[in-house]
Design a protein around this motif. Structure first.
Motif, PDB file in Angstrom:
ATOM      1  N   GLY A 211      -6.792  11.881  -2.761  1.00 57.42           N
ATOM      2  CA  GLY A 211      -5.365  12.021  -2.989  1.00 57.42           C
ATOM      3  C   GLY A 211      -4.484  11.200  -2.088  1.00 57.42           C
ATOM      4  O   GLY A 211      -3.290  11.071  -2.339  1.00 57.42           O
ATOM      5  N   GLN A 212      -5.050  10.622  -1.023  1.00 52.19           N
ATOM      6  CA  GLN A 212      -4.299   9.774  -0.108  1.00 52.19           C
ATOM      7  C   GLN A 212      -5.166   8.591   0.303  1.00 52.19           C
ATOM      8  O   GLN A 212      -6.378   8.608   0.133  1.00 52.19           O
ATOM      9  CB  GLN A 212      -3.906  10.549   1.150  1.00 52.19           C
ATOM     10  N   LEU A 213      -4.523   7.576   0.858  1.00 54.39           N
ATOM     11  CA  LEU A 213      -5.235   6.442   1.430  1.00 54.39           C
ATOM     12  C   LEU A 213      -5.066   6.528   2.941  1.00 54.39           C
ATOM     13  O   LEU A 213      -4.009   6.206   3.478  1.00 54.39           O
ATOM     14  CB  LEU A 213      -4.687   5.117   0.889  1.00 54.39           C
ATOM     15  N   ALA A 214      -6.106   6.999   3.612  1.00 54.19           N
ATOM     16  CA  ALA A 214      -6.066   7.185   5.063  1.00 54.19           C
ATOM     17  C   ALA A 214      -7.495   7.181   5.579  1.00 54.19           C
ATOM     18  O   ALA A 214      -8.448   7.368   4.821  1.00 54.19           O
ATOM     19  CB  ALA A 214      -5.374   8.499   5.423  1.00 54.19           C
TER      20      ALA A 214
ATOM     21  N   ASN B 248       2.112  10.848  -6.297  1.00 49.71           N
ATOM     22  CA  ASN B 248       1.613  12.058  -5.631  1.00 49.71           C
ATOM     23  C   ASN B 248       1.355  13.181  -6.629  1.00 49.71           C
ATOM     24  O   ASN B 248       0.412  13.967  -6.458  1.00 49.71           O
ATOM     25  CB  ASN B 248       2.595  12.527  -4.565  1.00 49.71           C
ATOM     26  N   MET B 249       2.196  13.300  -7.658  1.00 47.42           N
ATOM     27  CA  MET B 249       1.977  14.325  -8.668  1.00 47.42           C
ATOM     28  C   MET B 249       0.666  14.117  -9.412  1.00 47.42           C
ATOM     29  O   MET B 249       0.103  15.070  -9.967  1.00 47.42           O
ATOM     30  CB  MET B 249       3.146  14.353  -9.665  1.00 47.42           C
TER      31      MET B 249
ATOM     32  N   LEU C 203       8.769   6.423  -7.376  1.00 45.07           N
ATOM     33  CA  LEU C 203       7.398   6.058  -7.722  1.00 45.07           C
ATOM     34  C   LEU C 203       6.387   6.789  -6.843  1.00 45.07           C
ATOM     35  O   LEU C 203       5.363   7.283  -7.338  1.00 45.07           O
ATOM     36  CB  LEU C 203       7.203   4.546  -7.600  1.00 45.07           C
ATOM     37  N   GLY C 204       6.646   6.875  -5.552  1.00 43.37           N
ATOM     38  CA  GLY C 204       5.710   7.556  -4.668  1.00 43.37           C
ATOM     39  C   GLY C 204       5.514   9.011  -5.052  1.00 43.37           C
ATOM     40  O   GLY C 204       4.388   9.522  -5.026  1.00 43.37           O
TER      41      GLY C 204
ATOM     42  N   ILE D 148       0.831  -1.199   0.000  1.00 41.42           N
ATOM     43  CA  ILE D 148       0.000   0.000   0.000  1.00 41.42           C
ATOM     44  C   ILE D 148       0.866   1.249   0.000  1.00 41.42           C
ATOM     45  O   ILE D 148       1.750   1.408   0.848  1.00 41.42           O
ATOM     46  CB  ILE D 148      -0.938   0.009   1.221  1.00 41.42           C
ATOM     47  N   PHE D 149       0.588   2.154  -0.953  1.00 37.64           N
ATOM     48  CA  PHE D 149       1.175   3.486  -0.910  1.00 37.64           C
ATOM     49  C   PHE D 149       0.096   4.432  -0.421  1.00 37.64           C
ATOM     50  O   PHE D 149      -0.905   4.665  -1.098  1.00 37.64           O
ATOM     51  CB  PHE D 149       1.690   3.938  -2.275  1.00 37.64           C
ATOM     52  N   ASP D 150       0.270   4.987   0.756  1.00 37.82           N
ATOM     53  CA  ASP D 150      -0.785   5.793   1.372  1.00 37.82           C
ATOM     54  C   ASP D 150      -0.696   7.279   1.041  1.00 37.82           C
ATOM     55  O   ASP D 150      -1.519   8.075   1.500  1.00 37.82           O
ATOM     56  CB  ASP D 150      -0.795   5.589   2.889  1.00 37.82           C
ATOM     57  N   GLY D 151       0.278   7.652   0.225  1.00 37.24           N
ATOM     58  CA  GLY D 151       0.507   9.060  -0.083  1.00 37.24           C
ATOM     59  C   GLY D 151       1.743   9.592   0.600  1.00 37.24           C
ATOM     60  O   GLY D 151       2.197  10.701   0.318  1.00 37.24           O
ATOM     61  N   SER D 152       2.302   8.772   1.482  1.00 33.28           N
ATOM     62  CA  SER D 152       3.526   9.146   2.193  1.00 33.28           C
ATOM     63  C   SER D 152       4.573   8.051   2.112  1.00 33.28           C
ATOM     64  O   SER D 152       5.729   8.294   1.748  1.00 33.28           O
ATOM     65  CB  SER D 152       3.205   9.457   3.655  1.00 33.28           C
TER      66      SER D 152
END
Length: 393
Positions: free
Chosen positions: A353-356, A337-338, A332-333, A12-16
Motif C-alpha cells: 500500500g505504500q512505497l517505503a 491511497n483509496m 490524485l494522491g 514517486i508517490f510514496d503513499g504520503s
C-alpha cells in the motif's frame, strides 16, 4: 528477482507525498529505500521511469473474476492465476479472489484453490474473500436466494480450520444468518469480518463491531440504508471509526454526489477504500456469462440479471481511481491511497500500500495522462503496455 535495481527518473508517490529527483531502490522483491538519484551505486541496473509517475500498486479486496474467468465457475489455481493476470493489466498488484454465495462443494473447492495458490505464491494473489452464503435474503442482490443459509457449527469449524492457510481472509456475513459469537470466533481465527447483504439495524451493527467486525461490504449496496429515524448499516458504517468500507466507483452502484457526501462524512480511523466487485468481463469482450445457473448481461458499463438487478461491476481499479480523481475531484494522491493504502490498512496488510523501505516492491508506472505503462509485482514486471517501449533495462 535477486539483483538490486533502481527505478529512476520518475515522480514517486510514496503513499504520503510526491517526490522528485529520487530513486526507488529494490532488492529481492522488496523496497530498500527511496534515495537521492545522485547517490545511486555505480553500475546499478535501472528501470527508466522518466516522465512517469511511480505509484503503489492497487489492492482490490473484492474481485469475482477477470480475463474471462469467474471464480465461482472456475474455483481452481488456474482460475485464480488468470484473474490476477487480467487485473494486473489495470494496475492491481494484489487482490482477494472473491467467491459469491454458492454450494458447499464450490466453497470447499475455492478454499482448496486458495490454499494452493498461496503455497505457490501466485503473483497478485492476496487471499480469499468469502462473500456469503451466510447473508440475508432480504438484501440478496445478485446472490442466489436458494443458496443463502444460516451459519452452522459445521460451517464455522470448516472456516476456522482453513484460516491462515490461504493468505489474507475476508468473509462477508449478515447478522440475520451469523451470531455475534460466531463472528467473534471468525475474527479470533484471523478473518476480517465484513457486514453486508443485510437489512440489519444500526443497534445490531454495534453488537457485531463489539464482536470484532471491522468492514462493510460495497457501501450503500445490498444493505440497510440511512433514514431519518434509523441509521441502518450505511449510517453505522459511516459513523463508526472501527469500520472500513469498500466502495464501487463506477457511477452506477452509487450516485457521485452520494459518494462525495459519504467521503466527507466517514469517521476514522476506518476509511473508505475502492473495490471493483469485478466479474469475468474485465479484459475481455464478453457480452454475457453465467452465475449459479443465471445469465448475467453486459451492456453500457453495467452487468445485470434479466430483471435489471446489478450483478457485480464491469470496471477495473485504474478506472475507479480515475473516476474519484476526475469525477469527484479528489487529489490524485488521495485517489491512489483509496486503491492501495486504505485497503491494505483495512485488512492489516503492513507490507503493501505504500512505497517505503521494507515494503513489497509492488508498484506501477503511470504516464502523465494516468494511463498505465507497466505493472510490477515483487519487483518483477508482470505487465507492460504495448507500444510504450522498454521500461526496464
Amino acid at each position: 528477482m535477486s539483483a538490486t535495481l533502481a527505478v529512476t527518473g520518475g515522480r514517486i508517490f510514496d503513499g504520503s507525498t510526491f517526490v522528485e529527483d529520487r530513486a526507488l531502490i529494490l532488492e529481492d522483491g522488496r523496497i530498500v529505500a527511496i534515495a537521492p538519484a545522485h547517490q545511486l551505486p555505480a553500475g546499478i541496473a535501472e528501470i527508466d521511469a522518466t516522465n512517469r509517475i511511480v505509484s503503489p500498486g492497487f489492492i482490490d479486496l473484492q474481485v469475482n473474476g477477470g480475463g474471462g474467468v469467474l471464480f465461482n465457475n472456475d474455483p481452481t489455481v488456474a482460475g485464480i492465476r488468470t484473474i490476477c493476470s487480467a487485473h494486473a493489466r489495470f494496475g492491481t498488484t494484489a487482490l482477494m479472489a472473491t467467491l459469491i454465495t454458492d454450494t458447499p462443494e464450490v466453497g470447499a473447492a475455492a478454499i482448496s484453490a486458495g490454499i494452493e495458490a498461496h503455497r505457490l505464491r501466485v503473483p497478485g494473489f492476496l487471499g480469499l474473500h468469502l462473500e456469503g452464503p451466510h447473508l440475508s435474503v432480504a438484501r440478496k442482490g445478485t446472490h442466489d436466494p436458494s443458496l443463502i443459509r444460516p451459519m452452522t457449527d459445521t460451517d464455522l469449524a470448516r472456516m476456522v480450520d482453513a484460516a491462515g492457510r490461504f493468505g489474507k481472509a475476508i468473509t462477508t456475513i449478515a447478522p440475520e444468518s451469523v451470531s455475534p459469537e460466531q463472528a467473534a470466533r471468525l475474527v479470533e481465527a484471523g478473518y476480517v469480518v465484513s457486514l453486508g447483504h443485510t437489512d440489519t439495524k444500526a443497534s445490531t451493527v454495534a453488537a457485531y463491531v463489539a464482536a470484532g467486525a471491522s468492514m462493510a461490504t460495497h457501501l450503500f449496496n445490498a444493505m440497510s440504508q440511512m433514514a431519518n429515524r434509523e441509521a441502518g448499516l450505511v449510517g453505522a458504517a459511516l459513523a463508526s471509526g472501527r469500520l472500513s468500507c469498500g466502495m464501487i466507483a463506477d457511477g452506477f452502484h452509487i450516485d457521485p454526489t452520494v459518494m462525495q457526501v459519504a467521503l466527507r462524512a466517514k469517521q476514522g480511523p476506518g476509511r473508505i477504500f475502492l473495490v471493483t466487485d469485478a466479474m469475468s468481463t474485465i479484459g475481455t469482450d464478453q457480452t454475457s456469462f453465467e452465475l449459479t445457473g443465471r445469465q448475467i448481461y453486459r451492456k453500457g458499463g453495467r452487468l445485470t440479471l434479466t430483471d435489471g438487478t446489478l450483478a457485480g461491476a464491469d470496471i477495473d481499479m485504474l478506472s475507479c481511481v480515475l473516476f474519484v480523481h476526475k469525477r469527484l475531484g479528489l487529489p490524485l494522491g488521495e485517489a491512489i491511497n483509496m486503491a492501495s493504502l486504505y485497503a491494505a490498512q483495512a485488512i492489516g496488510c503492513a507490507s503493501k500500500g505504500q512505497l517505503a523501505a521494507g515494503m513489497d516492491a509492488d508498484f506501477l508506472l503511470l504516464e502523465s495522462d494516468l494511463s498505465l505503462a507497466a505493472t510490477y509485482i515483487g519487483g518483477t514486471c508482470v505487465y507492460r503496455q504495448s507500444g510504450q517501449g522498454q521500461v526496464a533495462s
